[in-house]
Design a protein around this motif. Structure first.
Motif, PDB file in Angstrom:
ATOM      1  N   HIS A  74       0.851  -1.201   0.000  1.00 20.50           N
ATOM      2  CA  HIS A  74       0.000   0.000   0.000  1.00 20.50           C
ATOM      3  C   HIS A  74       0.885   1.249   0.000  1.00 20.50           C
ATOM      4  N   PRO A  75       0.602   2.235  -0.845  1.00 20.17           N
ATOM      5  CA  PRO A  75       1.463   3.426  -0.912  1.00 20.17           C
ATOM      6  C   PRO A  75       1.661   4.127   0.423  1.00 20.17           C
ATOM      7  N   GLU A  76       0.640   4.196   1.248  1.00 22.31           N
ATOM      8  CA  GLU A  76       0.785   4.873   2.538  1.00 22.31           C
ATOM      9  C   GLU A  76       1.646   4.064   3.502  1.00 22.31           C
ATOM     10  N   ILE A  77       1.565   2.750   3.426  1.00 20.24           N
ATOM     11  CA  ILE A  77       2.420   1.898   4.248  1.00 20.24           C
ATOM     12  C   ILE A  77       3.876   2.066   3.827  1.00 20.24           C
ATOM     13  N   VAL A  78       4.127   2.022   2.532  1.00 21.15           N
ATOM     14  CA  VAL A  78       5.490   2.164   2.019  1.00 21.15           C
ATOM     15  C   VAL A  78       6.062   3.532   2.395  1.00 21.15           C
ATOM     16  N   ALA A  79       5.257   4.583   2.256  1.00 22.76           N
ATOM     17  CA  ALA A  79       5.715   5.925   2.597  1.00 22.76           C
ATOM     18  C   ALA A  79       6.009   6.050   4.088  1.00 22.76           C
ATOM     19  N   THR A  80       5.182   5.453   4.904  1.00 25.48           N
ATOM     20  CA  THR A  80       5.405   5.492   6.357  1.00 25.48           C
ATOM     21  C   THR A  80       6.702   4.789   6.724  1.00 25.48           C
ATOM     22  N   ALA A  81       6.944   3.611   6.131  1.00 26.95           N
ATOM     23  CA  ALA A  81       8.175   2.879   6.411  1.00 26.95           C
ATOM     24  C   ALA A  81       9.395   3.684   5.982  1.00 26.95           C
ATOM     25  N   ASP A 140       9.673   6.996   5.601  1.00 24.71           N
ATOM     26  CA  ASP A 140       9.847   8.168   6.462  1.00 24.71           C
ATOM     27  C   ASP A 140      10.440   7.783   7.809  1.00 24.71           C
ATOM     28  N   THR A 141       9.984   6.675   8.381  1.00 24.30           N
ATOM     29  CA  THR A 141      10.511   6.219   9.674  1.00 24.30           C
ATOM     30  C   THR A 141      11.963   5.791   9.537  1.00 24.30           C
ATOM     31  N   LEU A 142      12.298   5.168   8.422  1.00 28.96           N
ATOM     32  CA  LEU A 142      13.682   4.787   8.162  1.00 28.96           C
ATOM     33  C   LEU A 142      14.593   6.020   8.129  1.00 28.96           C
ATOM     34  N   ARG A 143      14.132   7.077   7.479  1.00 29.37           N
ATOM     35  CA  ARG A 143      14.942   8.302   7.425  1.00 29.37           C
ATOM     36  C   ARG A 143      15.093   8.937   8.801  1.00 29.37           C
ATOM     37  N   ARG A 144      14.063   8.830   9.638  1.00 26.80           N
ATOM     38  CA  ARG A 144      14.107   9.469  10.963  1.00 26.80           C
ATOM     39  C   ARG A 144      14.973   8.700  11.944  1.00 26.80           C
ATOM     40  N   PHE A 145      14.855   7.364  11.943  1.00 23.56           N
ATOM     41  CA  PHE A 145      15.491   6.570  12.997  1.00 23.56           C
ATOM     42  C   PHE A 145      16.576   5.629  12.497  1.00 23.56           C
ATOM     43  N   GLY A 146      16.710   5.486  11.190  1.00 23.24           N
ATOM     44  CA  GLY A 146      17.672   4.540  10.662  1.00 23.24           C
ATOM     45  C   GLY A 146      17.184   3.111  10.788  1.00 23.24           C
ATOM     46  N   VAL A 147      18.060   2.174  10.446  1.00 18.51           N
ATOM     47  CA  VAL A 147      17.723   0.750  10.527  1.00 18.51           C
ATOM     48  C   VAL A 147      18.087   0.257  11.919  1.00 18.51           C
ATOM     49  N   ALA A 150      10.972  -5.476  22.238  1.00 14.38           N
ATOM     50  CA  ALA A 150      10.088  -4.545  21.536  1.00 14.38           C
ATOM     51  C   ALA A 150      10.318  -4.637  20.031  1.00 14.38           C
ATOM     52  N   LEU A 151       9.423  -4.029  19.270  1.00 13.99           N
ATOM     53  CA  LEU A 151       9.553  -3.988  17.826  1.00 13.99           C
ATOM     54  C   LEU A 151      10.428  -2.813  17.412  1.00 13.99           C
ATOM     55  N   SER A 152      10.904  -2.843  16.176  1.00 14.83           N
ATOM     56  CA  SER A 152      11.702  -1.734  15.665  1.00 14.83           C
ATOM     57  C   SER A 152      10.793  -0.539  15.376  1.00 14.83           C
ATOM     58  N   PRO A 153      11.341   0.673  15.294  1.00 16.41           N
ATOM     59  CA  PRO A 153      10.518   1.844  14.977  1.00 16.41           C
ATOM     60  C   PRO A 153       9.775   1.700  13.654  1.00 16.41           C
ATOM     61  N   ILE A 154      10.406   1.080  12.650  1.00 12.45           N
ATOM     62  CA  ILE A 154       9.744   0.923  11.357  1.00 12.45           C
ATOM     63  C   ILE A 154       8.522   0.020  11.494  1.00 12.45           C
ATOM     64  N   GLN A 155       8.668  -1.100  12.202  1.00 12.27           N
ATOM     65  CA  GLN A 155       7.537  -2.006  12.406  1.00 12.27           C
ATOM     66  C   GLN A 155       6.388  -1.307  13.138  1.00 12.27           C
ATOM     67  N   ILE A 156       6.729  -0.565  14.191  1.00 11.06           N
ATOM     68  CA  ILE A 156       5.695   0.100  14.983  1.00 11.06           C
ATOM     69  C   ILE A 156       4.951   1.129  14.143  1.00 11.06           C
ATOM     70  N   ALA A 157       5.701   1.931  13.378  1.00  9.13           N
ATOM     71  CA  ALA A 157       5.066   2.952  12.544  1.00  9.13           C
ATOM     72  C   ALA A 157       4.182   2.322  11.477  1.00  9.13           C
ATOM     73  N   VAL A 158       4.658   1.235  10.864  1.00 10.72           N
ATOM     74  CA  VAL A 158       3.857   0.530   9.862  1.00 10.72           C
ATOM     75  C   VAL A 158       2.572  -0.020  10.481  1.00 10.72           C
ATOM     76  N   LEU A 159       2.673  -0.591  11.661  1.00 13.38           N
ATOM     77  CA  LEU A 159       1.490  -1.152  12.319  1.00 13.38           C
ATOM     78  C   LEU A 159       0.477  -0.067  12.667  1.00 13.38           C
ATOM     79  N   LEU A 160       0.946   1.075  13.145  1.00 10.95           N
ATOM     80  CA  LEU A 160       0.030   2.183  13.433  1.00 10.95           C
ATOM     81  C   LEU A 160      -0.697   2.630  12.170  1.00 10.95           C
ATOM     82  N   LYS A 161       0.043   2.750  11.078  1.00  8.71           N
ATOM     83  CA  LYS A 161      -0.587   3.131   9.811  1.00  8.71           C
ATOM     84  C   LYS A 161      -1.562   2.046   9.340  1.00  8.71           C
TER      85      LYS A 161
END
Length: 397
Positions: A48-55, A57-64, A264-275
């Motif tokens: 989904h485009p919004e899921i991909v965009a969220t992942a 954006d979170t990658l840019r903010r927090f890294g891998v 806990a989950l990674s920031p990318i996983q958490i952000a994707v799940l919220l979206k």
């Protein structure tokens, strides 16, 4: 309300989904490529485009980041927000994140069940729940699959000899074995009658079944009525991860002292799940669930038209009874030859073929899949008949 068995050919045939596995996959020494009814992304949110965009954006903010402790997850507010979202979605008081659905089962069962307590568990429960129960106590009491009366008999027998120790009743809102669902209200009544705690695992239907995505907890008017709810996000939410939700905050407070909080989950996983929760609750989620159920009902009808036995309730995993385990083993390479990727379970005389349906499958995919399953089983039966005709040769000593 539950879905009726009927077809709907009025919607347009979707052709924009990707259902072919990459050529890099293999079956033995041959490339594996075919129509994919084996992967579990039932709402198609992973692309989904919004899921991909969220992942991104979170990658840019927090890294891998790998799976880490909550305090190291970049923004602890993300995990708090996701736990609140899960609890509200299920009408529970509080939720706790875990790395996987299996970790959630282990955390809640081994965290709450003492060695003197009892676990009354559906005999067809998935392995992670059973293994956690076996590790927690020797007092394990399986009841017949989906049989509330047999569960009652187990509870009555336990209470006749042990009025003090705890009892945990464990079931799944939807069984991956045969797509069956228990009478959750009946189990709730039994737990109240015998002083037991009810745990329901919602891995198979959360997000993808029911008009609002609440699965059979919602369909059976049981939201907020189980004592404990566990689950995994892998089927509908475009990410790995698991959770425990409880009716009382004291339970999650107790569990936070265990290994769950360190996984806990990674920031990318958490952000994707919220979206994903946002999309599942929105009109887009409703449309995807409707499209998914249309595909499920059409596949079940198409399989029956091929004289195949379809099991259980309409859900994302369509189960076909295929008899002996030997027939299942012979069918596996035939399915690959026909370019159809499914799950097979070979077990005695109760083997199953499971097809994971998605909202992205087209009408052509459905028709091709039903014909492919029927042809593969016909070829496998012919192989089995040929084997039975071969003479037994006695080898001289």
């Amino acid at each position: 309300m539950r879905h009726r068995e009927q077809t709907d050919a009025t919607d347009r045939d979707r052709t924009d989904g990707v259902h072919l596995l990459p050529k890099a996959a293999s079956f033995g020494d041959r490339p594996l490529r075919g129509l994919d009814f084996a992967s579990q992304d039932c709402l198609g949110l992973s692309t989904h485009p919004e899921i991909v965009a969220t992942a991104a954006d979170t990658l840019r903010r927090f890294g891998v980041r790998s799976v880490c402790a909550a305090a190291e997850a970049g923004d602890p507010g993300l995990s708090v927000a996701l736990e609140r979202r899960i609890a509200d979605f299920l009408q529970m008081e509080e939720a706790l994140l875990c790395a996987t659905g299996r970790a959630a089962a282990r955390t809640v069962i081994r965290g709450l069940v003492r060695s003197t307590d009892h676990v009354v568990i559906d005999a067809a429960i998935r392995s992670g729940l059973r293994e956690s129960a076996e590790a927690a106590t020797a007092h394990l009491h399986p009841f017949r699959h989906l049989d509330a009366e047999h569960c009652r008999a187990r509870l009555r027998a336990i209470r006749a000899r042990d009025a003090e120790n705890g009892i945990l009743v464990v079931t799944e809102s939807l069984s991956p074995l045969d797509s069956g669902t228990p009478d959750l209200a009946a189990l709730r009544t039994l737990c109240d009658e015998y002083g037991a705690t009810l745990l329901v695992d919602v891995t198979q239907d959360l997000g993808c079944l029911g008009e609002d995505g609440r699965g059979h907890l919602g369909l059976q008017d049981m939201l907020g009525k189980a004592d404990l709810v566990t689950g995994s996000f892998t089927k509908s939410f475009a990410s790995n991860g698991g959770f425990v939700a409880a009716r009382t905050r004291a339970v999650t407070a107790c569990l936070r002292a265990t290994e769950a909080d360190a996984q806990a989950l990674s920031p990318i996983q958490i952000a994707v799940l919220l979206k994903a929760f946002t999309l599942i609750d929105a009109a887009d989620g409703c449309e995807r669930r409707a499209r998914l159920m249309r595909n499920v009902l059409n596949l079940r009808t198409a399989l029956r038209e091929q004289a195949l036995t379809v099991c259980g309730e309409p859900c994302t995993s369509v189960s076909v009874a295929i008899g002996s385990g030997e027939l299942a083993r012979l069918a596996a390479p035939r399915l690959i030859e026909l370019g159809l990727l499914v799950d097979l379970t070979a077990s005695g005389e109760a083997s199953r073929l499971r097809m994971h349906v998605t909202a992205e499958h087209s009408d052509a995919d459905i028709a091709r899949a039903a014909l492919g399953v029927a042809e593969a089983l016909d070829r496998a039966r012919a192989d089995l008949a040929e084997r039975s005709r071969r003479p037994n040769l006695l080898v001289a000593a």
